[in-house]
Design a protein around this motif. Structure first.
Motif: not given
Length: 409
Positions: A56-60
Motif C-alpha cells: 500500500v506504499l505510495d510512490d514517494g
C-alpha cells in the motif's frame, strides 16, 4: 617446523589462483546484476506482493524502497564476492532504517520479512546467471545470505525497539511526530497507523478535520508549538475518547481534530488573529492529501476569500486547485462540495433561484425572470446560504457557487 611452514606456504600459493578465479567470477555476476535495473524492480515487486505493509506504499515511499533494495543488492553480492561481513557503516545504516520504520509505524516483522524476500530474489537471480555459479559458489551465497540476515535482524530489531520506546516515553513529542509523519505521507497503511496509535495508547479522530492556520499578518511572528497546543485545547477540551494532534510547519499550525470540532474554528482563529483552511472530506489514509489541499489553498486564496465568520473548506480548496490548473477531484465532486443539499431533487427551486441570480446579477432581476416577488427571491437566497454556508452576495462565495453550478451539472 620449518618444513611444515613451507608446506603451508606452498599450499597457499597453489590455491591462490583458484581463489582469485572464484573472486573474479563472483564479481562478474555481481556487476552483471547491479547493472540491470530489472533486478531491483523484481525485488521491489516481490516485496510488495508478499509483504502486505509494502503493497500500500505510495510512490514517494516506493522510491525509498527501491533505493534500499539497490543498496542491499550491491552489499550482499559484494560480501559474497569478497567472503566479507557487514561493516560498521552497514550496521549504522541498518539501524537508521529500522529507526525510521519505527517512527512511521511500519511493523518490524514486515520490515524483516521484506529483507528475507529480497535475499531470496537475489539468490534466484544469481542462480539464473549465464554461466551459472558453481555448487561451491551457490553454497557460499546461501551462507552469506543467512549470516547477513541473522546479523541485520538482530541489529534492526534492537534499533526498532529502542526507537519505539523513546517515542512512547516522550508522549508529547511522539504525538507531534505522528502528525508530522501523517501530513508528510510517511505511513504505510491504515493498519500500520492503527498499530502506531495503539502503542501510544491513543485513538485518532475519525472522521476528522485537518485545520491549517496562519497569522493574518504575514510579516509578523509565526505560530509557536505552545500556541498550537493552546489552540488545540480551546477547540477540543482536555477529555474525550480520541486524541487530537497539533504541530507547527513553518509559520503555520496544523491541527487534527474531530470533525465536529471544526465548527468552532472560525471564532477561535479570529480571537488569535489567524485565518485557516479546514479539510474534513478525506479519509485517514489521505491525511497528506488533506494537508496539501489546505496548504495550497492558503497559498493561493485571494484576500477577499477569507472572512472572519468562516474558514476555507474542502470546497474552497478544490476550487482554488481547479483555478490553479491542478484539479484534485472531479467536477461533479466539486459541485457536490459547494452546492451540497441544493442538488437534491426536492430543492430544485432553490438551485433554479441561485442560477438565475448568478446569471442576472441582482435579486430584483432574478425575481422578475422567475415571476417571483423580490422578497420571495431574497428568502430563497437566505435559504441557499443556510444550506450551503455560502452567501451568494459575498464575492468569493458567489464565485465558488458559480463555478460549482457551471461544472457540476
Amino acid at each position: 617446523m620449518t618444513k611444515e611452514r613451507e608446506r603451508v606456504r606452498q599450499e597457499r600459493e597453489r590455491i591462490r589462483p583458484e581463489h582469485e578465479r572464484v573472486r573474479q567470477e563472483r564479481e562478474r555476476i555481481r556487476q552483471q546484476l547491479i547493472a540491470a535495473p530489472r533486478v531491483v524492480a523484481t525485488i521491489v515487486a516481490a516485496v510488495r506482493e508478499q509483504v502486505p505493509a509494502y503493497a500500500v506504499l505510495d510512490d514517494g515511499r516506493l522510491h525509498e524502497v527501491r533505493a534500499i533494495a539497490a543498496w542491499a543488492l550491491d552489499r550482499m553480492l559484494h560480501l559474497w564476492a569478497t567472503d566479507g561481513d557487514l561493516t560498521s557503516a552497514d550496521l549504522r545504516r541498518l539501524r537508521g532504517i529500522a529507526a525510521a520504520r519505527a517512527a512511521d509505524g511500519r511493523p518490524v516483522q514486515s520490515v524483516l520479512r521484506a529483507y528475507r524476500v529480497a535475499a531470496t530474489v537475489i539468490t534466484d537471480e544469481v542462480a539464473a546467471c549465464t554461466p551459472p555459479p558453481s555448487a561451491a559458489d551457490a553454497f557460499a551465497l546461501a551462507r552469506t545470505a543467512l549470516t547477513t540476515l541473522d546479523t541485520l535482524s538482530e541489529e534492526m530489531a534492537t534499533a526498532y525497539t529502542a526507537t519505539s520506546e523513546d517515542l512512547t516515553a516522550d508522549r508529547a513529542r511522539a504525538l507531534r511526530l505522528l502528525l508530522d509523519d501523517l501530513i508528510a505521507g510517511r505511513h504505510a497503511s491504515i493498519g500500520a497507523l492503527t498499530d502506531r496509535a495503539a502503542r501510544l495508547g491513543m485513538q485518532l479522530p475519525d472522521p476528522y478535520c485537518l485545520l491549517v492556520a496562519e497569522p493574518l499578518d504575514a510579516e509578523g511572528p509565526g505560530v509557536t508549538q505552545e500556541a498550537a497546543g493552546e489552540l488545540l485545547a480551546s477547540l477540543t477540551g482536555r477529555g474525550g475518547d480520541v486524541t487530537s494532534l497539533a504541530t507547527v510547519r513553518g509559520s503555520r499550525v496544523v491541527l487534527m481534530l474531530p470533525a465536529a470540532a471544526g465548527a468552532t474554528a472560525p471564532e477561535a482563529l479570529r480571537e488569535r488573529a489567524l485565518r485557516g483552511c479546514a479539510i474534513s472530506g478525506e479519509s485517514l489514509d489521505r491525511i497528506a492529501v488533506a494537508h496539501r489541499l489546505a496548504a495550497d489553498a492558503l497559498d493561493a486564496a485571494p484576500a477577499h476569500a477569507h472572512h472572519p465568520a468562516r474558514v476555507l473548506t474542502d470546497g474552497d480548496a478544490h476550487v482554488l486547485a481547479l483555478l490553479a490548473g491542478r484539479p484534485a477531484t472531479t467536477p461533479e465532486q466539486i459541485g457536490r462540495l459547494i452546492l451540497g443539499p441544493l442538488v437534491h431533487p426536492g430543492r430544485r427551486h432553490l438551485l433554479e433561484a441561485l442560477t438565475t441570480y448568478l446569471d442576472t446579477g441582482s435579486a430584483t432581476a432574478a425575481a422578475r425572470s422567475l415571476g417571483l416577488h423580490p422578497q420571495s427571491l431574497r428568502y430563497r437566497l437566505r435559504r441557499i446560504a443556510d444550506l450551503t454556508t455560502r452567501d451568494p452576495r459575498d464575492p468569493w462565495q458567489r464565485l465558488t457557487l458559480d463555478i460549482a453550478r457551471t461544472i457540476g451539472h
